[in-house]
Design an enzyme around this catalytic site. Structure first.
Site, PDB file in Angstrom:
ATOM      1  N   PHE A 223       0.859  -1.194   0.000  1.00 30.10           N
ATOM      2  CA  PHE A 223       0.000   0.000   0.000  1.00 30.10           C
ATOM      3  C   PHE A 223       0.898   1.249   0.000  1.00 30.10           C
ATOM      4  O   PHE A 223       0.819   2.107   0.865  1.00 30.10           O
ATOM      5  CB  PHE A 223      -0.942   0.019   1.216  1.00 30.10           C
ATOM      6  CG  PHE A 223      -1.721  -1.256   1.398  1.00 30.10           C
ATOM      7  CD1 PHE A 223      -2.923  -1.449   0.739  1.00 30.10           C
ATOM      8  CD2 PHE A 223      -1.240  -2.274   2.219  1.00 30.10           C
ATOM      9  CE1 PHE A 223      -3.647  -2.633   0.909  1.00 30.10           C
ATOM     10  CE2 PHE A 223      -1.954  -3.457   2.392  1.00 30.10           C
ATOM     11  CZ  PHE A 223      -3.166  -3.636   1.739  1.00 30.10           C
ATOM     12  N   ASP A 244       1.295  -1.104  -4.990  1.00 33.94           N
ATOM     13  CA  ASP A 244       0.026  -0.384  -4.839  1.00 33.94           C
ATOM     14  C   ASP A 244      -0.882  -0.832  -5.975  1.00 33.94           C
ATOM     15  O   ASP A 244      -0.414  -1.204  -7.055  1.00 33.94           O
ATOM     16  CB  ASP A 244       0.242   1.136  -4.889  1.00 33.94           C
ATOM     17  CG  ASP A 244      -0.912   1.900  -4.244  1.00 33.94           C
ATOM     18  OD1 ASP A 244      -0.770   2.342  -3.080  1.00 33.94           O
ATOM     19  OD2 ASP A 244      -1.977   2.043  -4.892  1.00 33.94           O
ATOM     20  N   SER A 245      -2.177  -0.773  -5.720  1.00 32.32           N
ATOM     21  CA  SER A 245      -3.120  -1.185  -6.771  1.00 32.32           C
ATOM     22  C   SER A 245      -3.334  -0.075  -7.798  1.00 32.32           C
ATOM     23  O   SER A 245      -3.910  -0.312  -8.852  1.00 32.32           O
ATOM     24  CB  SER A 245      -4.455  -1.590  -6.144  1.00 32.32           C
ATOM     25  OG  SER A 245      -4.937  -0.529  -5.351  1.00 32.32           O
ATOM     26  N   ASN A 271      -2.771  -6.122  -6.217  1.00 29.91           N
ATOM     27  CA  ASN A 271      -3.544  -6.154  -4.984  1.00 29.91           C
ATOM     28  C   ASN A 271      -2.635  -6.773  -3.915  1.00 29.91           C
ATOM     29  O   ASN A 271      -2.121  -7.877  -4.107  1.00 29.91           O
ATOM     30  CB  ASN A 271      -4.792  -7.014  -5.220  1.00 29.91           C
ATOM     31  CG  ASN A 271      -5.634  -7.137  -3.978  1.00 29.91           C
ATOM     32  OD1 ASN A 271      -5.126  -7.287  -2.857  1.00 29.91           O
ATOM     33  ND2 ASN A 271      -6.934  -7.100  -4.154  1.00 29.91           N
ATOM     34  N   ASP A 292       0.463  -0.616   5.206  1.00 27.16           N
ATOM     35  CA  ASP A 292      -0.222   0.651   5.503  1.00 27.16           C
ATOM     36  C   ASP A 292      -1.492   0.753   4.659  1.00 27.16           C
ATOM     37  O   ASP A 292      -1.602   1.602   3.770  1.00 27.16           O
ATOM     38  CB  ASP A 292       0.730   1.831   5.222  1.00 27.16           C
ATOM     39  CG  ASP A 292       0.104   3.172   5.571  1.00 27.16           C
ATOM     40  OD1 ASP A 292      -0.846   3.203   6.380  1.00 27.16           O
ATOM     41  OD2 ASP A 292       0.567   4.200   5.032  1.00 27.16           O
ATOM     42  N   CYS A 332      -5.269   2.914  10.180  1.00 25.67           N
ATOM     43  CA  CYS A 332      -5.711   4.309  10.322  1.00 25.67           C
ATOM     44  C   CYS A 332      -7.211   4.364  10.588  1.00 25.67           C
ATOM     45  O   CYS A 332      -7.831   5.417  10.441  1.00 25.67           O
ATOM     46  CB  CYS A 332      -5.314   5.131   9.108  1.00 25.67           C
ATOM     47  SG  CYS A 332      -5.970   4.491   7.569  1.00 25.67           S
TER      48      CYS A 332
HETATM   49  N1  SAH Z   1       1.831   4.162   2.691  1.00 26.58           N
HETATM   50  C1  SAH Z   1       1.425   5.387   2.012  1.00 26.58           C
HETATM   51  C2  SAH Z   1      -0.054   5.689   2.168  1.00 26.58           C
HETATM   52  C3  SAH Z   1      -0.961   4.559   1.784  1.00 26.58           C
HETATM   53  S1  SAH Z   1      -2.590   5.033   1.410  1.00 26.58           S
HETATM   54  C4  SAH Z   1       2.271   6.538   2.531  1.00 26.58           C
HETATM   55  O1  SAH Z   1       3.019   6.373   3.507  1.00 26.58           O
HETATM   56  O2  SAH Z   1       2.193   7.615   1.937  1.00 26.58           O
HETATM   57  C5  SAH Z   1      -3.290   3.538   0.892  1.00 26.58           C
HETATM   58  C6  SAH Z   1      -2.899   3.092  -0.520  1.00 26.58           C
HETATM   59  O3  SAH Z   1      -3.390   1.760  -0.662  1.00 26.58           O
HETATM   60  C7  SAH Z   1      -3.499   3.883  -1.660  1.00 26.58           C
HETATM   61  O4  SAH Z   1      -2.454   4.377  -2.479  1.00 26.58           O
HETATM   62  C8  SAH Z   1      -4.352   2.867  -2.452  1.00 26.58           C
HETATM   63  O5  SAH Z   1      -4.219   3.006  -3.862  1.00 26.58           O
HETATM   64  C9  SAH Z   1      -3.751   1.564  -2.018  1.00 26.58           C
HETATM   65  N2  SAH Z   1      -4.625   0.373  -2.008  1.00 26.58           N
HETATM   66  C10 SAH Z   1      -5.886   0.252  -1.556  1.00 26.58           C
HETATM   67  N3  SAH Z   1      -6.300  -1.046  -1.591  1.00 26.58           N
HETATM   68  C11 SAH Z   1      -5.249  -1.760  -2.088  1.00 26.58           C
HETATM   69  C12 SAH Z   1      -5.025  -3.152  -2.330  1.00 26.58           C
HETATM   70  N4  SAH Z   1      -5.964  -4.065  -2.056  1.00 26.58           N
HETATM   71  N5  SAH Z   1      -3.831  -3.537  -2.809  1.00 26.58           N
HETATM   72  C13 SAH Z   1      -2.872  -2.619  -3.077  1.00 26.58           C
HETATM   73  N6  SAH Z   1      -3.020  -1.300  -2.843  1.00 26.58           N
HETATM   74  C14 SAH Z   1      -4.185  -0.865  -2.364  1.00 26.58           C
END
Ligand code: SAH
Length: 388
Positions: A223, A244-245, A271, A292, A332
């Site tokens: 993420f 990231d997705s 994912n 995250d 969060c």
């Molecule tokens: N870690 C980042 C903030 C993450 S926000 C930082 O420190 O700035 C959450 C992220 O998760 C978003 O970019 C969203 O696109 C991604 N996301 C949401 N569901 C997801 C999934 N199932 N697999 C991969 N990424 C995902």
């Protein structure tokens, strides 16, 4: 003095005495002819003055306390509050030009967010009252902080609860397509008009720095969004995989690694749940994993499914951590208490047959203050765990 007075029920008055700044509509006894967004005096049934608040005629949160003093909440008072918030950041924000300068309730400025990104400020006014104060806020920023541009990111759903439109744009100055600002001594690019939130996830800055201290070998940042964790840990690692997705997020992440001359990070669109499962089957191993995810519990009613989600995710990550490896795992979701989160991960560790120690129990960065009497201001949990 405010021209209007709102009378609240004993329950409403009790909430203020307990240190909470919100009074719900059901605890308002009389608010006849009060203008939406006005600054009002609050009194109890016996007409005793309790403080001054921002009034909303739409939101369930009808009153947001701004002061317990009788002193008029004028431009000087507002300036002092903003300056006090900025002074605190000078103490706790280091090697960083992108940070939350005003964090709403946490800075006694309910429903006002001001984020600083280098020479720009991004503002959110999330109640009728703060919306009325917006012109004064812009003037104060120009006079005392002299940003090159002031951007409004009021394109957020909560504004609908106040009957306010969702909008974004430039309030002052000329924005650039890309704003570059340091975080923990590294360079990050932000798109202040299009990026998530006000441009980035500033609340993770200290956790990103903390993760750097445990980083070694092969790291995985799940993420990743614009690569905040991946870029922060990369200099200490042999190899980092950021996932990231969203392809758009990964484009930002690539830009951020390039800005820092980092070339040991690989970005992958996937994912994270699927990737972690596949990595386990392929017997991949990592020395540091960051999780995250977005909030799994946006309402209390989804708490159980959120906890199952956290367990699943952490279980998969723990399985592919080497002994001596670290897991930096975040939630969060305000509705998930730290104790619930620890319990879900303990259950994951048992299922993964891993012995785990809790190295650090962390929260949001200090520029997102937690008010002791306002639980809603504490939302981010970040645990640093070690597989023994
Ligand atoms: N870690 C980042 C903030 C993450 S926000 C930082 O420190 O700035 C959450 C992220 O998760 C978003 O970019 C969203 O696109 C991604 N996301 C949401 N569901 C997801 C999934 N199932 N697999 C991969 N990424 C995902």
């Amino acid at each position: 003095m405010p021209s209007t007075t709102v009378t609240v029920s004993p329950k409403g008055a009790e909430r203020l005495s307990s240190g909470h700044p919100w009074i719900y509509r059901s605890d308002i006894l009389s608010a006849a002819e009060v203008e939406p967004g006005a600054i009002v005096s609050i009194q109890n049934r016996k007409k005793r003055f309790l403080g001054q608040a921002l009034y909303s005629n739409q939101s369930q949160i009808a009153l947001r306390l701004i002061t317990r003093e009788k002193r008029p909440f004028d431009r000087t008072f507002l300036t002092e509050r903003i300056q006090a918030a900025a002074a605190y950041r000078r103490q706790v924000v280091k090697d960083t030009e992108a940070y939350r300068m005003v964090a709403a309730e946490g800075d006694l400025l309910p429903s006002l967010i001001i984020d600083r990104y280098g020479e720009s400020c991004v503002v959110q006014t999330l109640s009728q009252g703060m919306e009325s104060l917006k012109p004064a806020i812009v003037d104060i920023l120009k006079e005392h902080f002299r940003p090159k541009s002031i951007i409004e990111r009021n394109d957020v759903a909560v504004r609908a609860l106040e009957g306010l439109e969702q909008t974004k744009g430039v309030l002052d100055g000329e924005p650039s397509a890309e704003t570059i600002a340091a975080i923990n001594g590294m360079r990050f690019a932000f798109d202040l008009l299009e990026g998530q939130k006000t441009g980035g996830f500033l609340d993770q800055r200290e956790n990103q720095l903390a993760a750097r201290a445990y980083a070694h070998g092969r790291a995985l940042d799940c993420f990743s969004y614009s690569g905040g964790f991946a870029v922060n840990v990369a200099p200490a690692c042999d190899y980092v995989l950021g996932i990231d997705s969203s392809e758009e997020a990964l484009q930002k992440a690539r830009r951020n690694s390039e800005l820092n001359g980092i070339n040991n990070v690989e970005w992958k669109q996937a994912n994270c749940f699927d990737y972690l499962k596949a990595a386990d089957q392929a017997r991949e191993q990592f020395d540091l994993i960051v999780l995250d995810p977005p909030a799994f519990a946006r309402q209390r009613s989804s708490l159980d499914s959120a906890l199952r989600g956290y367990k699943e995710l952490n279980l998969r990550a723990l399985k592919i951590l080497r002994p001596g490896g670290y897991l930096v795992t975040c939630s969060c979701s305000y509705h998930v208490a730290e104790s619930d989160f620890l319990e879900a991960i303990a259950s994951a560790a048992l299922d993964a047959h891993r012995t785990v120690t809790v190295v650090e129990r962390r929260t949001q960065s200090r520029d997102h203050p937690i008010l002791l009497t306002v639980p809603e201001t504490h939302y981010l949990k970040c645990l640093v765990l070690r597989v023994v």
